[in-house]
Design a protein around this motif. Structure first.
Motif, mmCIF file in Angstrom:
data_model
loop_
_atom_site.group_PDB
_atom_site.id
_atom_site.type_symbol
_atom_site.label_atom_id
_atom_site.label_comp_id
_atom_site.label_asym_id
_atom_site.label_seq_id
_atom_site.Cartn_x
_atom_site.Cartn_y
_atom_site.Cartn_z
ATOM 1 N N ALA A 29 0.815 -1.227 0.000
ATOM 2 C CA ALA A 29 0.000 0.000 0.000
ATOM 3 C C ALA A 29 0.845 1.271 0.000
ATOM 4 C CB ALA A 29 -0.954 0.007 1.201
ATOM 5 N N SER A 30 1.992 1.231 -0.697
ATOM 6 C CA SER A 30 2.869 2.408 -0.706
ATOM 7 C C SER A 30 2.404 3.485 -1.676
ATOM 8 C CB SER A 30 4.289 1.978 -1.070
ATOM 9 O OG SER A 30 4.280 1.222 -2.259
ATOM 10 N N GLY A 31 1.450 3.180 -2.555
ATOM 11 C CA GLY A 31 0.999 4.165 -3.531
ATOM 12 C C GLY A 31 -0.461 4.528 -3.331
ATOM 13 N N SER B 284 -2.277 9.693 3.004
ATOM 14 C CA SER B 284 -1.484 10.792 3.579
ATOM 15 C C SER B 284 -0.931 11.724 2.500
ATOM 16 C CB SER B 284 -0.327 10.223 4.409
ATOM 17 O OG SER B 284 0.490 9.409 3.596
ATOM 18 N N GLU B 285 -0.969 11.289 1.245
ATOM 19 C CA GLU B 285 -0.468 12.136 0.148
ATOM 20 C C GLU B 285 -1.589 12.902 -0.550
ATOM 21 O OE1 GLU B 285 2.389 13.003 -0.058
ATOM 22 O OE2 GLU B 285 3.847 11.382 0.108
ATOM 23 N N TRP B 286 -2.725 13.137 0.126
ATOM 24 C CA TRP B 286 -3.833 13.818 -0.540
ATOM 25 C C TRP B 286 -3.433 15.216 -1.016
ATOM 26 C CZ3 TRP B 286 -5.578 18.469 1.099
ATOM 27 C CH2 TRP B 286 -5.293 18.838 2.422
ATOM 28 N N VAL C 298 -1.945 9.169 -10.219
ATOM 29 C CA VAL C 298 -1.418 7.929 -9.633
ATOM 30 C C VAL C 298 -0.045 8.214 -9.036
ATOM 31 C CG1 VAL C 298 -0.682 5.545 -10.095
ATOM 32 C CG2 VAL C 298 -2.658 6.489 -11.302
ATOM 33 N N HIS C 299 0.160 7.784 -7.802
ATOM 34 C CA HIS C 299 1.456 7.902 -7.120
ATOM 35 C C HIS C 299 1.886 6.509 -6.690
ATOM 36 C CE1 HIS C 299 4.542 8.777 -4.240
ATOM 37 N NE2 HIS C 299 3.792 8.476 -3.193
ATOM 38 N N THR C 300 3.133 6.139 -7.008
ATOM 39 C CA THR C 300 3.631 4.826 -6.573
ATOM 40 C C THR C 300 5.085 4.929 -6.086
ATOM 41 O OG1 THR C 300 4.749 3.988 -8.562
ATOM 42 C CG2 THR C 300 2.343 3.769 -8.507
ATOM 43 N N HIS C 301 5.502 3.858 -5.393
ATOM 44 C CA HIS C 301 6.905 3.643 -5.038
ATOM 45 C C HIS C 301 7.406 2.436 -5.832
ATOM 46 C CE1 HIS C 301 6.179 5.395 -0.693
ATOM 47 N NE2 HIS C 301 5.810 6.225 -1.647
ATOM 48 N N SER C 302 7.035 2.342 -7.098
ATOM 49 C CA SER C 302 7.397 1.152 -7.876
ATOM 50 C C SER C 302 8.918 1.050 -8.009
ATOM 51 C CB SER C 302 6.709 1.187 -9.236
ATOM 52 O OG SER C 302 6.997 2.383 -9.920
ATOM 53 N N ASN D 234 14.267 10.419 -3.975
ATOM 54 C CA ASN D 234 14.314 9.524 -2.811
ATOM 55 C C ASN D 234 12.921 9.096 -2.342
ATOM 56 O OD1 ASN D 234 16.716 11.793 -2.282
ATOM 57 N ND2 ASN D 234 17.364 9.661 -2.177
ATOM 58 N N HIS D 235 12.004 8.965 -3.297
ATOM 59 C CA HIS D 235 10.625 8.638 -2.905
ATOM 60 C C HIS D 235 9.922 7.747 -3.931
ATOM 61 C CE1 HIS D 235 6.598 10.392 -1.182
ATOM 62 N NE2 HIS D 235 6.443 9.161 -1.637
ATOM 63 N N GLY D 236 9.675 8.220 -5.160
ATOM 64 C CA GLY D 236 8.916 7.415 -6.121
ATOM 65 C C GLY D 236 8.544 8.205 -7.350
HETATM 66 ZN ZN LIG Z 1 4.744 7.983 -1.452
#
Ligand SMILES: [Zn+2]
Length: 216
Positions: free
Chosen positions: A30-32, A77-79, A96-100, A159-161
């Motif tokens: 659930a990182s994204g 938390s990234e709203w 869409v936000h991911t840490h792929s 350093n994030h995604g």
């Molecule tokens: Zn993130």
């Protein structure tokens, strides 16, 4: 304000796309997070900690673009990052936000994805920029990301995604998938040293042809 039928349809689409992103392996633990615009001043966004198994249409949280929400579930938390992109970019219908894996691999070097392949151009320019690191959930990160998505549809987050926008959920998810593929191919290419990039004339030809074909 969006009517109920539109909101219901978007909730179903958001849950489907959330599960699809999980099946692609782009959202481990659930990182994204995913969102779509709802009416003139709101969005639907996946809740914090959602899993593909737990995500249901009713799980999506309705949040106004200035951050008001109600109900039992907290928005991701990234709203702020999502809201800033909708506020700044009228064309954004979904985010869409991911840490792929491979996006993080490149973003951990705080470098843009260079134009080593013509499909890098599908994000709107001759590279995909990487914004400076800022703490998750902050206005600073939201500002950085929203600014970077002015003349590109995606950026890396140092350093994030990564984060990207699309006309709708399906196109935003496709962009996130494509960026992960491009970063994977770039990391593979780097095994042989720094790859060649397309030159200005090649980019000019690419964009002319892509626009004429309706790809961009
Ligand atoms: Zn993130």
């Amino acid at each position: 304000m969006a009517d109920n039928a539109e909101e219901d349809a978007l909730r179903v689409a958001l849950a489907q796309q959330y599960r699809y992103v999980g099946s692609l392996g782009l959202n481990e633990l659930a990182s994204g997070n995913l969102s779509c615009r709802l009416g003139a001043d709101a969005m639907l966004i996946s809740p914090g900690g959602a899993t593909p198994e737990s995500m249901q249409p009713e799980s999506a949280v309705k949040v106004t673009l200035d951050g008001a929400w109600a109900g039992e579930r907290k928005p991701s938390s990234e709203w702020r990052m999502h809201a800033a992109i909708y506020q700044q970019h009228a064309a954004a219908g979904a985010v869409v936000h991911t840490h792929s894996d491979y996006c993080v691999a490149v973003a951990s070097h705080n470098q843009p994805l260079p134009g080593f392949h013509y499909l890098v151009g599908s994000f709107g320019g001759n590279d995909v920029p990487c914004v400076s690191y800022a703490t998750f959930g902050t206005d600073e990160l939201a500002r950085n990301a929203a600014n970077a998505l002015t003349d590109r549809t995606a950026c890396l987050l140092g350093n994030h995604g990564m984060i990207c926008r699309g006309d709708d959920l399906a196109s935003a998810v496709e962009a996130a998938h494509r960026l992960e593929i491009m970063c994977r191919q770039y990391v593979l290419a780097r095994q042989l040293g720094e790859p060649d990039v397309l030159n200005d004339a090649q980019w000019k030809d690419f964009f002319e042809r892509a626009r004429a074909a309706g790809y961009l």
